[in-house]
Motif scaffolding. Structure first.
Motif, PDB file in Angstrom:
ATOM      1  N   GLY A 122      23.732  91.096 167.850  1.00  0.00           N
ATOM      2  CA  GLY A 122      23.506  90.410 169.116  1.00  0.00           C
ATOM      3  C   GLY A 122      24.709  90.474 170.029  1.00  0.00           C
ATOM      4  O   GLY A 122      25.840  90.661 169.581  1.00  0.00           O
ATOM      5  N   LYS A 123      24.434  90.304 171.299  1.00  0.00           N
ATOM      6  CA  LYS A 123      25.530  90.176 172.270  1.00  0.00           C
ATOM      7  C   LYS A 123      26.090  88.760 172.234  1.00  0.00           C
ATOM      8  O   LYS A 123      27.287  88.553 172.459  1.00  0.00           O
ATOM      9  N   MET A 124      25.193  87.791 171.949  1.00  0.00           N
ATOM     10  CA  MET A 124      25.588  86.385 171.869  1.00  0.00           C
ATOM     11  C   MET A 124      24.930  85.753 170.658  1.00  0.00           C
ATOM     12  O   MET A 124      23.805  86.127 170.275  1.00  0.00           O
ATOM     13  N   PHE A 125      25.605  84.753 170.084  1.00  0.00           N
ATOM     14  CA  PHE A 125      25.086  84.022 168.933  1.00  0.00           C
ATOM     15  C   PHE A 125      25.158  82.528 169.203  1.00  0.00           C
ATOM     16  O   PHE A 125      26.118  82.037 169.812  1.00  0.00           O
ATOM     17  N   ILE A 126      24.131  81.829 168.751  1.00  0.00           N
ATOM     18  CA  ILE A 126      24.093  80.369 168.870  1.00  0.00           C
ATOM     19  C   ILE A 126      23.863  79.789 167.485  1.00  0.00           C
ATOM     20  O   ILE A 126      22.873  80.123 166.831  1.00  0.00           O
ATOM     21  N   ASP A 127      24.783  78.951 167.022  1.00  0.00           N
ATOM     22  CA  ASP A 127      24.610  78.261 165.746  1.00  0.00           C
ATOM     23  C   ASP A 127      23.966  76.916 166.035  1.00  0.00           C
ATOM     24  O   ASP A 127      24.608  75.991 166.537  1.00  0.00           O
ATOM     25  N   ALA A 128      22.668  76.804 165.711  1.00  0.00           N
ATOM     26  CA  ALA A 128      21.917  75.580 165.980  1.00  0.00           C
ATOM     27  C   ALA A 128      21.581  74.833 164.696  1.00  0.00           C
ATOM     28  O   ALA A 128      20.656  74.019 164.671  1.00  0.00           O
ATOM     29  N   ILE A 154      28.855  65.359 178.862  1.00  0.00           N
ATOM     30  CA  ILE A 154      29.284  66.142 177.703  1.00  0.00           C
ATOM     31  C   ILE A 154      29.881  67.454 178.227  1.00  0.00           C
ATOM     32  O   ILE A 154      29.265  68.155 179.026  1.00  0.00           O
ATOM     33  N   ALA A 155      31.079  67.761 177.780  1.00  0.00           N
ATOM     34  CA  ALA A 155      31.857  68.855 178.362  1.00  0.00           C
ATOM     35  C   ALA A 155      31.375  70.233 177.914  1.00  0.00           C
ATOM     36  O   ALA A 155      31.029  70.436 176.736  1.00  0.00           O
ATOM     37  N   TYR A 156      31.380  71.161 178.825  1.00  0.00           N
ATOM     38  CA  TYR A 156      31.140  72.581 178.548  1.00  0.00           C
ATOM     39  C   TYR A 156      32.006  73.040 177.380  1.00  0.00           C
ATOM     40  O   TYR A 156      31.544  73.723 176.452  1.00  0.00           O
ATOM     41  N   GLY A 157      33.286  72.631 177.381  1.00  0.00           N
ATOM     42  CA  GLY A 157      34.218  73.059 176.340  1.00  0.00           C
ATOM     43  C   GLY A 157      33.855  72.601 174.944  1.00  0.00           C
ATOM     44  O   GLY A 157      34.360  73.153 173.960  1.00  0.00           O
ATOM     45  N   SER A 158      32.975  71.600 174.834  1.00  0.00           N
ATOM     46  CA  SER A 158      32.583  71.116 173.502  1.00  0.00           C
ATOM     47  C   SER A 158      31.540  72.020 172.844  1.00  0.00           C
ATOM     48  O   SER A 158      31.230  71.839 171.668  1.00  0.00           O
ATOM     49  N   LEU A 159      31.004  72.988 173.589  1.00  0.00           N
ATOM     50  CA  LEU A 159      30.008  73.918 173.047  1.00  0.00           C
ATOM     51  C   LEU A 159      30.619  75.242 172.595  1.00  0.00           C
ATOM     52  O   LEU A 159      29.940  76.030 171.944  1.00  0.00           O
ATOM     53  N   VAL A 160      31.879  75.480 172.933  1.00  0.00           N
ATOM     54  CA  VAL A 160      32.474  76.790 172.687  1.00  0.00           C
ATOM     55  C   VAL A 160      33.735  76.667 171.836  1.00  0.00           C
ATOM     56  O   VAL A 160      34.473  75.685 171.938  1.00  0.00           O
ATOM     57  N   PRO A 161      33.995  77.674 170.996  1.00  0.00           N
ATOM     58  CA  PRO A 161      35.228  77.661 170.201  1.00  0.00           C
ATOM     59  C   PRO A 161      36.465  77.822 171.085  1.00  0.00           C
ATOM     60  O   PRO A 161      36.368  78.161 172.268  1.00  0.00           O
ATOM     61  N   VAL A 176      27.903  76.526 170.012  1.00  0.00           N
ATOM     62  CA  VAL A 176      27.581  75.588 168.932  1.00  0.00           C
ATOM     63  C   VAL A 176      27.082  74.273 169.540  1.00  0.00           C
ATOM     64  O   VAL A 176      27.862  73.356 169.794  1.00  0.00           O
ATOM     65  N   PRO A 177      25.768  74.155 169.787  1.00  0.00           N
ATOM     66  CA  PRO A 177      25.241  72.952 170.435  1.00  0.00           C
ATOM     67  C   PRO A 177      24.965  71.784 169.503  1.00  0.00           C
ATOM     68  O   PRO A 177      24.763  70.662 169.976  1.00  0.00           O
ATOM     69  N   VAL A 178      24.902  72.003 168.184  1.00  0.00           N
ATOM     70  CA  VAL A 178      24.591  70.912 167.245  1.00  0.00           C
ATOM     71  C   VAL A 178      25.861  70.398 166.582  1.00  0.00           C
ATOM     72  O   VAL A 178      26.208  69.226 166.702  1.00  0.00           O
ATOM     73  N   CYS A 179      26.579  71.268 165.877  1.00  0.00           N
ATOM     74  CA  CYS A 179      27.873  70.864 165.295  1.00  0.00           C
ATOM     75  C   CYS A 179      28.949  70.988 166.374  1.00  0.00           C
ATOM     76  O   CYS A 179      29.978  71.651 166.200  1.00  0.00           O
ATOM     77  N   ALA A 180      28.707  70.311 167.482  1.00  0.00           N
ATOM     78  CA  ALA A 180      29.550  70.444 168.667  1.00  0.00           C
ATOM     79  C   ALA A 180      30.931  69.849 168.429  1.00  0.00           C
ATOM     80  O   ALA A 180      31.169  69.113 167.470  1.00  0.00           O
ATOM     81  N   SER A 181      31.829  70.157 169.333  1.00  0.00           N
ATOM     82  CA  SER A 181      33.220  69.730 169.216  1.00  0.00           C
ATOM     83  C   SER A 181      33.355  68.274 169.638  1.00  0.00           C
ATOM     84  O   SER A 181      33.323  67.944 170.826  1.00  0.00           O
ATOM     85  N   ALA A 182      33.505  67.404 168.646  1.00  0.00           N
ATOM     86  CA  ALA A 182      33.576  65.967 168.906  1.00  0.00           C
ATOM     87  C   ALA A 182      34.224  65.279 167.720  1.00  0.00           C
ATOM     88  O   ALA A 182      34.114  65.740 166.582  1.00  0.00           O
ATOM     89  N   MET A 194      18.679  69.048 172.077  1.00  0.00           N
ATOM     90  CA  MET A 194      17.838  69.943 172.885  1.00  0.00           C
ATOM     91  C   MET A 194      18.505  70.244 174.224  1.00  0.00           C
ATOM     92  O   MET A 194      18.502  71.384 174.693  1.00  0.00           O
ATOM     93  N   ILE A 195      19.083  69.217 174.843  1.00  0.00           N
ATOM     94  CA  ILE A 195      19.805  69.417 176.102  1.00  0.00           C
ATOM     95  C   ILE A 195      20.925  70.438 175.918  1.00  0.00           C
ATOM     96  O   ILE A 195      21.070  71.386 176.706  1.00  0.00           O
ATOM     97  N   LEU A 196      21.704  70.260 174.863  1.00  0.00           N
ATOM     98  CA  LEU A 196      22.841  71.154 174.638  1.00  0.00           C
ATOM     99  C   LEU A 196      22.388  72.550 174.208  1.00  0.00           C
ATOM    100  O   LEU A 196      23.064  73.545 174.508  1.00  0.00           O
ATOM    101  N   GLY A 197      21.248  72.633 173.509  1.00  0.00           N
ATOM    102  CA  GLY A 197      20.699  73.938 173.170  1.00  0.00           C
ATOM    103  C   GLY A 197      20.348  74.733 174.421  1.00  0.00           C
ATOM    104  O   GLY A 197      20.641  75.939 174.519  1.00  0.00           O
ATOM    105  N   GLU A 198      19.723  74.072 175.389  1.00  0.00           N
ATOM    106  CA  GLU A 198      19.386  74.742 176.645  1.00  0.00           C
ATOM    107  C   GLU A 198      20.648  75.176 177.388  1.00  0.00           C
ATOM    108  O   GLU A 198      20.739  76.309 177.892  1.00  0.00           O
ATOM    109  N   SER A 199      21.643  74.289 177.442  1.00  0.00           N
ATOM    110  CA  SER A 199      22.883  74.629 178.145  1.00  0.00           C
ATOM    111  C   SER A 199      23.619  75.767 177.461  1.00  0.00           C
ATOM    112  O   SER A 199      24.174  76.653 178.120  1.00  0.00           O
TER     113      SER A 199
END
Length: 557
Positions: free
Chosen positions: A179-185, A468-475, A485-491, A506-511
């Protein structure tokens, strides 16, 4: 006809080559949770090819796994596809055929602090498990999204990276997905961890992020999920008051730790049980294999002390069913039996899940049958059972354990209590949360007086929804430039206690999917998508990024 040896060898090599050849997609979503399905739908809406690679056979995670009495908080901040899901629930129950065990007008309208049905906004927040799963399957079918099920990431060597770029993932069956992009949900964050991204498990010290409610919380008693809710102290010993007699089951002999200190313990898990009191649809509670009444000695003592709150979290969902959650000092939460789950092997996780199932089924059987349980409680429990028309391939029992918290990424931005309580301004909102700061108990320990107490339960309200910050979804930059990473997000542990609600996932999955699609178009790392453009697209898709309290009507206080 017997083929020549050389031909057999060539055929075997060709078959192996085909098996290991990567299927390529723009976006690979690992995890069939509610967040994963919504992420896949959003990626497809944005014109990207996408696949869901799911360890589970059923889609929807906890949303379809028994958590039908939705933890919503302020519904005004739930937008986009997350709100569309609850609109589809409303449409389902607006049909007469949806009410097969109960008349619609008999259901009532009790929700999580607000009405279950919002007719004005055409949303419904309370639902049966099979209805949620049906809606997720409809999303997949409508958008023609391929889903592979019962496929588990090879956590030893299943992530191929080129520098900071994930090229592909390989599952235990040998199949590879590029994939070009991966999402760990996933709830566990296995792809994130295998990719070498920083994460943490357990509770940070209060001093780590300057948080009052993080760390060990000895002496803090919120809610009624503790032994302070019982009229008399409950001894931790087999012979009450006699340490030499040994410790009763399900009490830790470890020191609880120092108030405010960090530890690696994890808040308790349970199954969100769907039960019914309709005789024609009820499977009576059976004695589970491995049942041991001694495991429930504390519960017997709690009843003996006069406690009678067993049925307070039998929350009603349509058709005479419940979403039954933990309540009280000794309930469905299997406290302390999950500490090694986040980093455990698949085999060990299955053992932990089975232990939780045996414990919880035994809890039900004990209450319904043991003579030490007050007769009126036994008789009331005997009216309930598992529903024949839910979770049909597992005997009415949910296949999804409630993984309230496992790994948490330490990403580009760490959400903390200070974001939730507006002590600091959260940058670059990609969605909102509003549920109170919430953690279930982490441990059950022995007090200096020799009594039992639970520790770790937190319930702190919030004055307003939070960003909820954009930066909490990305390494962090340099660790993985095409992973979200929308579920095990940075928090932090305590901030995650509010973020971890299914509508927010679900909100963070869409974002996350929106970031992924825009990063593909810009040929950029996920950390580098211009926020102004991201924000514009999120708002166009109906996401709520800031909260404005509704204006008060004239003449009203």
């Amino acid at each position: 006809m017997r083929l020549p040896t050389f031909c057999v060898s060539l055929c075997a090599l060709a078959a192996l080559s085909l098996l290991s050849r990567a299927e390529d997609y723009d976006v690979v979503v690992y995890g069939g949770t509610a967040s994963g399905v919504i992420a896949a739908v959003q990626a497809k809406k944005m014109g990207k090819s996408v696949i869901v690679v799911s360890p589970d056979k059923h889609l929807g995670g906890l949303t379809s796994g028994g958590l039908g009495f939705t933890d919503t908080g302020n519904k005004g901040v739930i937008g986009g596809l997350s709100r569309d899901f609850y609109h589809r629930v409303w449409m389902h129950y607006d049909q007469a055929g949806a009410w097969n065990w109960q008349k619609k007008e008999e259901y009532g309208n009790k929700g999580q602090g607000t009405p279950a049905v919002d007719g004005e906004n055409r949303t419904m927040w309370i639902f049966e498990p099979h209805v949620a799963e049906q809606i997720f399957e409809e999303y997949i079918k409508e958008n023609q999204i391929p889903v592979v099920r019962d496929e588990w990431l090879d956590r030893a060597k299943g992530v191929k990276k080129e520098g900071a770029h994930i090229a592909s993932i390989t599952v235990l069956s040998g199949k590879t997905y590029g994939g070009k992009m991966f999402i760990d949900a996933t709830y566990e964050g296995d792809l994130m961890a295998t990719a070498g991204v920083n994460y943490t498990v357990g509770r940070e010290a209060q001093s780590t992020y300057d948080e009052k409610w993080n760390g060990v919380q000895v002496g803090v008693l919120h809610h009624r999920h503790n032994f302070g809710a019982v009229k008399a102290p409950i001894s931790a010993y087999v012979v009450p008051g006699d340490p030499k007699s040994g410790v009763v089951a399900r009490v830790s002999t470890e020191p609880p730790g120092t108030y405010g200190a960090a530890d690696k313990r994890v808040q308790a898990y349970c199954f969100r049980m769907c039960l019914t009191d309709v005789p024609e649809n009820r499977i009576p509670f059976a004695k589970p294999e491995g049942y041991d009444p001694k495991q429930y000695e504390l519960l017997a003592r709690v009843y003996q002390a006069g406690w009678r709150e067993t049925f307070q979290k039998f929350d009603p969902i349509p058709n005479h069913k419940t979403d039954t959650n933990n309540h009280g000092p000794f309930s469905t939460d299997d406290i302390g039996m999950n500490w090694d789950y986040p980093d455990a092997s698949y085999e060990r996780r299955r053992e932990i899940i089975k232990e939780h199932e045996t414990y919880q089924k035994g809890w039900l059987y004990f209450i319904a049958n043991d003579p030490r349980v007050p007769q009126e409680v036994r008789e009331q429990m005997q009216k309930w059972g598992l529903p024949k028309d839910e979770f049909k391939d597992s005997g009415g029992w949910s296949p999804q354990l409630y993984i309230r918290e496992a790994r948490r990424m330490v990403g580009s931005y760490v959400m903390t209590q200070n974001d939730l309580q507006k002590v600091r301004k959260t940058p670059e909102s990609v969605g909102m949360g509003s549920y109170g700061i919430d953690s279930h108990n982490v441990q059950r320990y022995i007090t200096p007086e020799g009594n039992v107490q639970n520790e770790g339960d937190i319930g702190v309200g919030l004055k307003a929804p939070y960003e909820i910050a954009y930066g909490s979804l990305v390494p962090k930059k340099g660790q993985a430039d095409n992973l979200l990473v929308p579920v095990c997000a940075s928090a932090s542990h305590i901030a995650y206690g509010s973020i971890r609600m299914e509508p927010v996932f679900m909100i963070l999955g869409e974002s996350a999917a929106t970031v992924a699609a825009m990063a593909i178009d810009a040929k950029s790392a996920v950390q580098d998508v211009p926020y102004a453009k991201l924000r514009e697209r999120l708002l166009a898709d109906g996401q709520v990024l800031e909260y404005k309290a509704p204006a008060k009507a004239a003449g009203k206080k």
